[in-house]
Scaffold this motif. Structure first.
Motif, PDB file in Angstrom:
ATOM      1  N   ASP A 215       0.848  -1.200   0.000  1.00 46.76           N
ATOM      2  CA  ASP A 215       0.000   0.000   0.000  1.00 46.76           C
ATOM      3  C   ASP A 215       0.881   1.246   0.000  1.00 46.76           C
ATOM      4  N   ASN A 217      -0.105   4.254   0.438  1.00 44.03           N
ATOM      5  CA  ASN A 217      -0.651   5.284   1.321  1.00 44.03           C
ATOM      6  C   ASN A 217      -0.210   5.013   2.756  1.00 44.03           C
ATOM      7  N   VAL A 220      -2.029   3.059   6.056  1.00 39.85           N
ATOM      8  CA  VAL A 220      -3.295   2.434   5.669  1.00 39.85           C
ATOM      9  C   VAL A 220      -3.035   0.984   5.280  1.00 39.85           C
ATOM     10  N   ASP A 221      -3.830   0.077   5.821  1.00 36.98           N
ATOM     11  CA  ASP A 221      -3.734  -1.335   5.453  1.00 36.98           C
ATOM     12  C   ASP A 221      -4.399  -1.528   4.096  1.00 36.98           C
ATOM     13  N   GLU A 225      -8.359  -0.277   1.839  1.00 39.45           N
ATOM     14  CA  GLU A 225      -8.301   0.731   0.778  1.00 39.45           C
ATOM     15  C   GLU A 225      -9.657   0.772   0.076  1.00 39.45           C
ATOM     16  N   ARG A 242     -10.107   7.510   3.873  1.00 43.89           N
ATOM     17  CA  ARG A 242      -9.531   6.228   4.283  1.00 43.89           C
ATOM     18  C   ARG A 242      -9.454   6.190   5.817  1.00 43.89           C
ATOM     19  N   PRO A 243      -9.493   4.968   6.382  1.00 46.55           N
ATOM     20  CA  PRO A 243      -9.780   3.672   5.767  1.00 46.55           C
ATOM     21  C   PRO A 243     -11.280   3.480   5.591  1.00 46.55           C
ATOM     22  N   GLN A 244     -11.639   2.470   4.783  1.00 48.25           N
ATOM     23  CA  GLN A 244     -13.036   2.089   4.625  1.00 48.25           C
ATOM     24  C   GLN A 244     -13.173   0.631   5.055  1.00 48.25           C
ATOM     25  N   ASP A 245     -13.703   0.462   6.257  1.00 56.67           N
ATOM     26  CA  ASP A 245     -13.629  -0.827   6.942  1.00 56.67           C
ATOM     27  C   ASP A 245     -14.686  -1.841   6.526  1.00 56.67           C
ATOM     28  N   SER A 303     -13.556   4.562  10.923  1.00 62.45           N
ATOM     29  CA  SER A 303     -13.604   4.287   9.489  1.00 62.45           C
ATOM     30  C   SER A 303     -14.404   5.381   8.803  1.00 62.45           C
ATOM     31  N   ARG A 311     -16.503  10.286   9.223  1.00 63.79           N
ATOM     32  CA  ARG A 311     -15.794   9.252   9.976  1.00 63.79           C
ATOM     33  C   ARG A 311     -16.507   8.953  11.291  1.00 63.79           C
TER      34      ARG A 311
END
Length: 557
Positions: A215, A217, A220-221, A225, A242-245, A303, A311
């Motif tokens: 990644d 970014n 960020v995991d 993403e 980000r992030p979008q869980d 998230s 968020r």
């Protein structure tokens, strides 16, 4: 006239609950049910008597309103005030008296709360007996979706083939959320598994490739993403929320369901080699394990929301769909004789479940404290339901949410009122209260999600036979259902309502040969924003599949 939104929230909730109770009494047609009305009448008298402390000071508790609700039991109330024994048995009214009470109360409510009167003008009955989309239409919609799949041989699904037709900019990306939902729709609605097996195998490959991609970014995991470039599948490196869980749960859910189908077809080896290996030393446990292990460790973290704008660490959409992903993964693990893996996922599922009911306001389910009225919860009710009764289609939580969002989008979308006056059935939903993106319009995908939910309610009603009187009253408030229906007859009435929603969508897209843009303008009803949105087509297919299931007991498969 007092407007509902001008009333204190406590007053709104109490009035809605009271009217539901009153209507339920009449709908039941039974003197035994009148005790509900009786106890609520005493509560209403207490609230009025409390004056400004109750939150009703502006409402005024008019004499006519109070008498309508409380006079029939005044003598009994007087006895209670004298500390005499109270049996809580109401007078023996006949059914006609109860129906008259309910009718008068609802008429008084409509006069005091004009928004509800507008709702009756906005959602008109559906008199058509034909399905909203024919078999040929469904094939055509499936073909339109197919144009967005396996883009340039990459195995990736693009959100839309549209580069720059709206304020959101380029839609030619592969969103993690959209791709998982489309894959799930393909699996659930295809005429046969063989028809979509190659596409789902491509989806598995694309997920595996994504999970092994570094990644760019910072912090960020890759698993959370939001979107990826096409055809190389690299994470988008530009500025984004980000992030979008929700991605891990949605992917794990559809991959687990696909894995189950593969096992039934004799492909157990594929599942253990790619999806759930049982060992972190082998492909990090597999594609499903990588996503679900992330949820186990991180589900409480902050998230971005479904719409990629705000968020929170407590979105209903994220939590409810994560729960579904963990459940599906646990079932697959049990099928593969991996009890410890299954137990890990079930434990996390139970922890998430404990948080979900906190999203029920007493009247409706809200997405998060900072954005309460949000159609994301309607999508969640469809995607995340496990059939275990938690936010079931005919629950008071789900029906109260539909009533709330019906009122919101009827009041704020001129196109809903225009369509109603023109005799076009149904209602169009948008995203959330106060939406301003591209004008804050109606969205095809949320409207189709409502239709799918209504068809699922139809099946639930047919299966249940007799419906609890308070649930029936909520159905009447939500959809104008006639009194006295049960079983298949009630199911048929709900199918007609669902058909109305899809017919309203069709009315606004049929001139373009059923091509469906992201949005429908809230004033004019014209298509706007990104063209040929994949998620639109997926939700229309899911709605029609739910409709088919009502008549045949199975989906289109």
């Amino acid at each position: 006239m007092l407007m509902l939104r001008a009333m204190p929230r406590r007053s709104q909730n109490f009035l809605l609950q009271f009217i539901v109770s009153l209507t339920a009494t009449a709908a039941a047609g039974s003197v035994d049910q009148a005790e509900v009305h009786f106890s609520e009448a005493l509560r209403f008298d207490d609230v009025c008597s409390a004056g400004s402390a109750s939150g009703f000071s502006d409402f005024g508790c008019s004499t006519s309103f109070r008498q309508l609700f409380t006079v029939p039991w005044r003598g009994v109330r007087d006895k209670e005030r004298q500390d005499q024994p109270l049996s809580h048995q109401p007078p023996q009214f006949v059914k006609e008296d109860l129906e008259l009470q309910a009718h008068r109360a609802r008429q008084e409510l409509l006069e005091e709360l004009p928004e509800l009167a507008d709702l009756s003008e906005c959602i008109v009955p559906n008199n058509s007996t034909e399905p909203p989309f024919s078999d040929e239409d469904v094939k055509h919609i499936r073909s339109l979706l197919g144009l967005n799949l396996d883009t340039l041989g990459s195995g990736l699904t693009i959100a839309s083939p549209d580069h720059f037709s709206g304020p959101g900019g380029d839609y030619v990306f592969s969103w993690a959320r959209d791709s998982a939902l489309v894959a799930s729709a393909l699996l659930k609605t295809a005429p046969s598994v063989d028809k979509v097996n190659p596409l789902l195998l491509d989806y598995v490959k694309s997920v595996e490739k994504m999970q092994d991609t570094p990644d760019p970014n910072f912090g960020v995991d890759i698993l959370v993403e939001p979107k990826f470039t096409v055809p190389d599948g690299k994470p988008y490196a530009g500025k984004w929320c980000r992030p979008q869980d929700d991605g891990p749960g949605l992917r794990a859910k559809v991959l687990s369901e696909f894995g189950h189908r593969m096992i039934l077809r004799g492909n157990r080896t594929f599942v253990k080699d790619h999806l759930l290996t049982g060992s972190n030393d082998v492909k990090s446990g597999g594609a499903i394990a990588r996503d679900l292990d992330w949820i186990v460790a991180h589900w409480r973290e902050q998230s971005c929301d479904l719409w990629e704008e705000i968020r929170s660490d407590d979105f209903f959409w994220n939590r409810y769909t994560m729960r579904a992903g963990l459940h599906a993964g646990a079932k697959l693990a049990e099928e593969l004789d991996m009890p410890k893996v299954a137990q890990t996922y079930l434990q996390a599922k139970a922890e998430i479940e404990e948080t979900l009911m906190s999203h029920f306001s007493g009247t409706y389910v809200f997405e998060t404290e900072d954005r309460r009225k949000d159609a994301a919860v309607i999508e969640a009710f469809n995607v995340g339901d496990l059939g275990d009764g938690l936010f079931a289609p005919l629950s008071k939580e789900v029906l109260g949410t539909v009533i709330t969002l019906n009122e919101l989008f009827c009041r704020t979308f001129a196109i809903n009122r225009k369509d109603g006056k023109a005799g076009i059935p149904g209602i169009l939903y948008g995203r959330y209260d106060g939406d301003s993106y591209h004008g804050g319009n109606a969205w095809v995908l949320t409207s189709a999600a409502l239709a799918q939910l209504i068809y699922r309610q139809a099946s639930a009603a047919a299966d249940a036979g007799e419906i609890d009187s308070q649930i029936y009253a909520l159905l009447q408030l939500a959809f104008g259902i006639q009194p006295g229906l049960s079983g298949r007859e009630l199911g048929d009435a709900l199918v007609s309502v669902g058909d109305g929603v899809l017919l309203r969508i069709r009315h606004h897209v049929e001139d373009d040969n059923l091509h469906m843009a992201e949005q429908i303008d809230r004033e004019s009803g014209f298509a706007t924003s990104a063209k040929d949105l994949s998620w639109n087509y997926a939700n229309i297919l899911l709605a029609m599949s739910a409709r088919q299931r009502f008549f045949t007991g199975d989906s289109l498969r």
